[in-house]
Write a protein that holds these residues in place. Structure first.
Motif, PDB file in Angstrom:
ATOM      1  N   ASP A  23       0.850  -1.179   0.000  1.00 23.82           N
ATOM      2  CA  ASP A  23       0.000   0.000   0.000  1.00 23.82           C
ATOM      3  C   ASP A  23       0.889   1.234   0.000  1.00 23.82           C
ATOM      4  N   ALA A  24       0.893   1.958  -1.101  1.00 20.33           N
ATOM      5  CA  ALA A  24       1.732   3.157  -1.213  1.00 20.33           C
ATOM      6  C   ALA A  24       1.219   4.227  -0.246  1.00 20.33           C
ATOM      7  N   ARG A  25       2.139   4.871   0.423  1.00 21.83           N
ATOM      8  CA  ARG A  25       1.785   5.898   1.414  1.00 21.83           C
ATOM      9  C   ARG A  25       2.326   7.267   0.998  1.00 21.83           C
ATOM     10  N   ASP A  26       2.568   7.466  -0.289  1.00 18.94           N
ATOM     11  CA  ASP A  26       3.140   8.727  -0.765  1.00 18.94           C
ATOM     12  C   ASP A  26       2.295   9.937  -0.363  1.00 18.94           C
ATOM     13  N   GLU A  27       0.988   9.841  -0.592  1.00 16.94           N
ATOM     14  CA  GLU A  27       0.117  10.988  -0.342  1.00 16.94           C
ATOM     15  C   GLU A  27       0.068  11.372   1.130  1.00 16.94           C
ATOM     16  N   ALA A  28       0.356  10.426   2.027  1.00 19.11           N
ATOM     17  CA  ALA A  28       0.315  10.708   3.457  1.00 19.11           C
ATOM     18  C   ALA A  28       1.553  11.460   3.937  1.00 19.11           C
ATOM     19  N   ARG A  29       2.671  11.337   3.222  1.00 19.27           N
ATOM     20  CA  ARG A  29       3.902  11.970   3.708  1.00 19.27           C
ATOM     21  C   ARG A  29       4.440  13.056   2.781  1.00 19.27           C
ATOM     22  N   ILE A  30       3.917  13.163   1.555  1.00 20.66           N
ATOM     23  CA  ILE A  30       4.412  14.150   0.594  1.00 20.66           C
ATOM     24  C   ILE A  30       3.350  15.225   0.387  1.00 20.66           C
ATOM     25  N   CYS A  31       3.763  16.461   0.459  1.00 24.30           N
ATOM     26  CA  CYS A  31       2.853  17.593   0.278  1.00 24.30           C
ATOM     27  C   CYS A  31       2.379  17.640  -1.176  1.00 24.30           C
ATOM     28  N   ARG A  32       1.061  17.695  -1.351  1.00 25.00           N
ATOM     29  CA  ARG A  32       0.530  17.698  -2.725  1.00 25.00           C
ATOM     30  C   ARG A  32       0.630  19.070  -3.380  1.00 25.00           C
ATOM     31  N   PHE A  33       1.019  20.090  -2.616  1.00 26.19           N
ATOM     32  CA  PHE A  33       1.172  21.432  -3.164  1.00 26.19           C
ATOM     33  C   PHE A  33       2.628  21.771  -3.483  1.00 26.19           C
ATOM     34  N   THR A  34       3.485  20.761  -3.553  1.00 27.84           N
ATOM     35  CA  THR A  34       4.906  20.986  -3.801  1.00 27.84           C
ATOM     36  C   THR A  34       5.124  21.604  -5.182  1.00 27.84           C
ATOM     37  N   LYS A  35       5.922  22.671  -5.194  1.00 29.81           N
ATOM     38  CA  LYS A  35       6.267  23.342  -6.452  1.00 29.81           C
ATOM     39  C   LYS A  35       7.569  22.733  -6.985  1.00 29.81           C
ATOM     40  N   PRO A  36       7.909  22.963  -8.244  1.00 26.69           N
ATOM     41  CA  PRO A  36       9.154  22.423  -8.803  1.00 26.69           C
ATOM     42  C   PRO A  36      10.416  22.847  -8.047  1.00 26.69           C
ATOM     43  N   ASP A  37      10.364  23.977  -7.340  1.00 26.18           N
ATOM     44  CA  ASP A  37      11.546  24.422  -6.592  1.00 26.18           C
ATOM     45  C   ASP A  37      11.654  23.770  -5.213  1.00 26.18           C
ATOM     46  N   GLY A  38      10.705  22.869  -4.848  1.00 25.14           N
ATOM     47  CA  GLY A  38      10.780  22.145  -3.581  1.00 25.14           C
ATOM     48  C   GLY A  38      10.129  22.853  -2.418  1.00 25.14           C
ATOM     49  N   THR A  39       9.259  23.823  -2.659  1.00 26.95           N
ATOM     50  CA  THR A  39       8.542  24.526  -1.595  1.00 26.95           C
ATOM     51  C   THR A  39       7.041  24.412  -1.847  1.00 26.95           C
ATOM     52  N   CYS A  40       6.253  24.932  -0.903  1.00 26.52           N
ATOM     53  CA  CYS A  40       4.811  25.028  -1.106  1.00 26.52           C
ATOM     54  C   CYS A  40       4.333  26.348  -0.516  1.00 26.52           C
ATOM     55  N   PHE A  41       3.058  26.664  -0.711  1.00 28.92           N
ATOM     56  CA  PHE A  41       2.555  27.966  -0.266  1.00 28.92           C
ATOM     57  C   PHE A  41       2.507  28.084   1.260  1.00 28.92           C
TER      58      PHE A  41
END
Length: 170
Positions: A23-41
């Motif tokens: 069971d992939a847990r990517d969405e639980a630990r990775i911010c879905r608003f990540t920008k290409p520069d590695g930040t989010c709002f």
């Protein structure tokens, strides 16, 4: 196989485990608003990881697995005399044996030092504490660890068939 038996074998509690085996847990630990520069709002207030999810849809969850043997199989040449350790006996013409590369002898028994070391490592208490039961049944031919209740010792095994009453498998 009867339908009732099939229900006994079905142990996956989630569709991802049943289909993919994990069971992939990517969405639980990775911010879905990540920008290409590695930040989010959210800036520094965001406690999630900031990496881009792969476009191919594969998970970024990584787990080390073995994909090939640690040692290549070196077969003896014709005429060589080798020590073998018979691991299963069917009859005089049909048996399974391990080639003993580094023989050790104790109490009239000739064993393989590498196999003894593997057994010691598998049964080390600190290693045994890390074992966890399988969430879904293994496939035929899969290598697992088993602990027969009468022996109370872990062994490496290959699944030959699936039965409705299985012991602890790892």
């Amino acid at each position: 196989m009867l339908y009732d038996d099939m229900q006994i074998l079905e142990t996956a509690e989630n569709i991802n485990e049943a289909v993919a085996g994990y069971d992939a847990r990517d969405e639980a630990r990775i911010c879905r608003f990540t920008k290409p520069d590695g930040t989010c709002f959210k800036g520094k207030n965001c406690k999630l990881e900031h990496i881009l999810l792969p476009k191919d849809g594969f998970t970024t969850d990584k787990e080390m697995v073995f994909k090939e043997a640690m040692y290549s199989l070196i077969l003896p040449k014709v005429g060589d005399i080798v020590t073998i350790l018979i691991t299963a006996y069917i009859d005089s013409c049909n048996f399974f044996a391990n080639l003993v590369r580094t023989p050790i002898s104790s109490k009239g028994y000739v064993g393989d030092q590498e196999l003894e070391e593997l057994m010691r490592l598998i049964n080390t208490p600190s290693t045994v504490r890390t074992y966890r039961s399988m969430k879904i049944l293994p496939g035929v031919g899969e290598i697992v660890l088993v602990c027969p209740p009468t022996l109370k010792k872990w062994f490496r095994a290959i699944v030959r068939c699936l039965a409705s009453t299985l012991g602890t498998l790892l």
